[in-house]
Design a protein around this motif. Structure first.
Motif, PDB file in Angstrom:
ATOM      1  N   LEU A   1       0.805  -1.221   0.000  1.00 52.27           N
ATOM      2  CA  LEU A   1       0.000   0.000   0.000  1.00 52.27           C
ATOM      3  C   LEU A   1       0.847   1.285   0.000  1.00 52.27           C
ATOM      4  O   LEU A   1       0.569   2.200  -0.775  1.00 52.27           O
TER       5      LEU A   1
ATOM      6  N   ALA B   1      -8.334  -2.047  -3.356  1.00 47.59           N
ATOM      7  CA  ALA B   1      -7.223  -1.113  -3.552  1.00 47.59           C
ATOM      8  C   ALA B   1      -7.726   0.184  -4.182  1.00 47.59           C
ATOM      9  O   ALA B   1      -7.322   1.285  -3.780  1.00 47.59           O
TER      10      ALA B   1
ATOM     11  N   ALA C   1      -9.386   2.239  -1.562  1.00 46.84           N
ATOM     12  CA  ALA C   1      -8.428   2.868  -0.655  1.00 46.84           C
ATOM     13  C   ALA C   1      -7.772   4.072  -1.327  1.00 46.84           C
ATOM     14  O   ALA C   1      -7.675   5.154  -0.734  1.00 46.84           O
ATOM     15  N   LEU C   2      -7.326   3.899  -2.588  1.00 44.83           N
ATOM     16  CA  LEU C   2      -6.637   4.996  -3.268  1.00 44.83           C
ATOM     17  C   LEU C   2      -7.600   6.157  -3.550  1.00 44.83           C
ATOM     18  O   LEU C   2      -7.242   7.326  -3.390  1.00 44.83           O
TER      19      LEU C   2
ATOM     20  N   TYR D   1      -0.453  -7.046   5.002  1.00 39.98           N
ATOM     21  CA  TYR D   1      -1.850  -6.601   5.000  1.00 39.98           C
ATOM     22  C   TYR D   1      -2.143  -5.753   6.231  1.00 39.98           C
ATOM     23  O   TYR D   1      -2.769  -4.698   6.141  1.00 39.98           O
TER      24      TYR D   1
ATOM     25  N   GLY E   1      -0.655  -2.280   5.924  1.00 39.03           N
ATOM     26  CA  GLY E   1      -1.458  -1.509   4.976  1.00 39.03           C
ATOM     27  C   GLY E   1      -2.770  -1.064   5.610  1.00 39.03           C
ATOM     28  O   GLY E   1      -3.156   0.094   5.528  1.00 39.03           O
TER      29      GLY E   1
ATOM     30  N   MET F   1      -4.325   2.898   6.745  1.00 40.13           N
ATOM     31  CA  MET F   1      -5.622   3.479   6.410  1.00 40.13           C
ATOM     32  C   MET F   1      -6.401   3.817   7.681  1.00 40.13           C
ATOM     33  O   MET F   1      -7.045   4.866   7.762  1.00 40.13           O
TER      34      MET F   1
END
Lengths: 283, 307
Positions: free
Chosen positions: A127, A213, A216-217, B242, B245, B249
């Protein structure tokens, strides 16, 4: 895909409850993506009511900070969310398969070099890399697709390589080599068709990861500010104070759609994987 | 072996360092940029720069200077890193243990309601974007129920009577982010330990134990638990990427002053040195944690050898 190809694809899905659930979960966003103008009650880019209205009969999912209908936004947003998820999944599987086929077929030093890159990329959190690359490349959904593809292929490559290593000692591959078929011909004419069915399952499972993904982006603001995806909707909701004004409907709806669609892809992916690779069967 | 490969690859993945510093940034003055260029030798050929970058990084841990904070990138990241490590390691340990127990019970009740429900619930949670689960929990528990704070890792501007009061405050702030990450990772651990436990339950020594008349409970917690620890450890190593990541967030949503928040701010400020530094540091920390897990696995299972 020919008609019988589609039937072959649907057959294992319709045989199991999970598969049917998966299909239903996918058909809903698919319909939204294909025909938004027939389903959506309002124009999602127009101001149609007072801002921050709670869900009501007129606006089933309420309105956002500038009075746009959230249900209509949601329906129009399906197109980009699905598009990014599926295109990125296709690109990821294509790139990963290529690496896996080459590594598995050639073996030796090529294999070791490619697999050490693959293994490393599988371990480290991707990420932050995606965020870094997105910052360099700028906003836009095409860039999101590219960034996802660059970092998501290693899982596919590992999977495909394992299959190719098992396949390449098969007599029919040796026979092809004996009559003088080149590497490219063996890889694309003899090995690729054999692994193609499992690739269908992989595409479904990669679509899950790609959609998450993308969400999230987009949530971080890398989406196109003019076009709406579900992730971008949540980005705007958070920026416009949906949390501090308690607008739960604005946050919940797009995320639930993402979750449902991803769940649908996951169900279909697992059923297909089990069907083509019976050793994985769980029950 | 893996670590060597990474330290080789990561600097290569970066666009030479020079690219990042020379991007037009309205936040820095031309003089400051000139000084940066001279300091990092960006007027020199690319290979020499590359050597210089490697030397700086390996000899003194120098990752450059942040455009925004005007401090060394390394110290900016090291300020934020403990929060992230706290969140990730804490929830990894809890969800591994929790997932292991839930998985064992599901394996014992294979095919029954509990087992099927577990599978479906785990799939559901795994299909969620981490930031969305965080937002939903935040709006329910912080906005509507007012049980937890809306942002931060501690109350800003508050003075503490004692260290315990400070800890209590931090725990209060961390509860929701912690629960979010734990729900997401525990789902994966429980499915994995269920599947490995089912494999173990068909083995000969379990049949022997049953034949001896041992109660199911003993078989489950004594005989099945140990063999599934090894796949669980391997899983932990894979899951860490994971988790980190997800943590990035979740931190962004809860405004925790960790690496995720730092990275989000760095994106907004186009603070490239910090972005590059975070990518390098998160990879390095992940590999360190993976190595730690591998060592633990070797201690628990003598069949595993360290490479």
């Amino acid at each position: 895909m020919s008609e019988s190809g589609i039937l072959q694809f649907l057959n294992p899905l319709l045989k199991s409850g999970t598969g049917i659930v998966g299909l239903i979960l996918i058909v809903i966003p698919l319909a939204m993506a294909l025909f938004p103008q027939y389903i959506a009650p309002y124009d999602p880019y127009k101001r149609v009511a007072r801002p921050f209205q709670q869900p009501s009969l007129v606006h089933p999912l309420g309105t956002n900070d500038i009075g746009q209908d959230i249900l209509s936004e949601l329906i129009y947003g399906a197109r980009i969310s699905l598009f990014v998820g599926v295109i990125a999944a296709l690109a990821t599987v294509a790139l990963g398969s290529l690496v896996g086929l080459i590594a598995g077929y050639y073996g030796g030093l090529v294999d070791e070099a490619l697999m050490s890159v693959t293994d490393t990329m599988l371990l480290i959190p991707i990420l932050p890399f995606m965020m870094l690359f997105s910052t360099f490349m700028g906003r836009g959904y095409i860039n999101i697709v590219i960034v996802i593809t660059i970092f998501a292929w290693p899982g596919v490559a590992r999977y495909v390589r394992a299959q190719v290593v098992a396949l390449k000692t098969q007599p029919y591959v040796e026979a092809a080599r004996a009559v003088g078929a080149g590497a490219a011909r063996i890889i694309f004419k003899h090995l690729l068709p054999q692994i193609a069915p499992t690739l269908a399952a992989l595409i479904m499972l990669r679509a899950c990861a790609s959609m998450i993904a993308e969400a999230a982006l987009s949530f971080l603001g890398f989406g196109d500010p003019i076009q709406k995806s579900w992730g971008t909707m949540i980005y705007w909701a958070r920026r416009s104070g949906a949390i501090t004004s308690g607008a739960w409907w604005w946050i919940t709806a797009p995320g639930l759609m993402i979750t449902m669609t991803v769940l649908g892809f996951a169900h279909i992916g697992y059923i297909l994987e089990e069907y083509y690779n019976p050793r994985l069967r769980r029950y | 072996m893996a670590i060597l490969t990474v330290t080789f690859i990561i600097p290569r993945l970066m666009p030479g360092g020079a690219f990042a510093y020379l991007i037009e940034n309205p936040n820095i003055s031309p003089e400051f940029r000139e000084a940066l260029i001279r300091q990092f030798g960006l007027d020199k050929p690319i290979l020499e720069q590359y050597a210089l970058f490697l030397r700086e990084f390996f000899l003194s841990g120098n990752l450059g200077v942040s455009f925004y904070y005007r401090k060394p990138v390394m110290s900016v990241i090291l300020d934020a890193l403990p929060w992230t490590i706290l969140l990730v390691t804490g929830s990894t340990i809890v969800s591994a243990v929790l997932g292991m127990l839930i998985g064992l019970i599901a394996a014992a009740k294979r095919g029954r309601v509990f087992d099927r429900a577990l599978f479906n619930i785990s799939m559901f949670f795994r299909s969620m974007p981490a930031f969305w689960l965080a937002l939903v929990l935040l709006i329910i528990f912080s906005y509507y129920l007012d049980l937890f704070p809306l942002y931060g890792a501690y109350s800003y501007g508050r003075t503490y009577e004692s260290i315990f009061e400070y800890i209590a405050d931090v725990v209060h702030h961390f509860t929701l982010p912690f629960i979010t990450l734990t729900i997401l990772t525990a789902s994966a651990y429980s499915i994995l330990s269920r599947n490995s436990a089912i494999d173990v339950l068909t083995e000969d020594f379990i049949i022997t134990a049953r034949a001896k008349g041992l109660p199911e409970r003993t078989i489950l917690y004594r005989h099945t638990l140990r063999p599934i620890l090894t796949p669980l450890m391997t899983m932990t190593a894979i899951e860490l990427g994971y988790s980190i990541g997800g943590a990035l967030m979740i931190e962004t949503v809860f405004s925790l002053p960790g690496v995720g928040k730092l990275m989000y701010d760095a994106i907004l400020m186009t603070d490239y040195p910090v972005l590059l530094g975070i990518v390098i540091m998160t990879s390095a920390v992940t590999l360190m944690l993976v190595t730690l897990v591998e060592i633990l696995a070797a201690i628990i299972d003598p069949r595993v050898t360290l490479t």
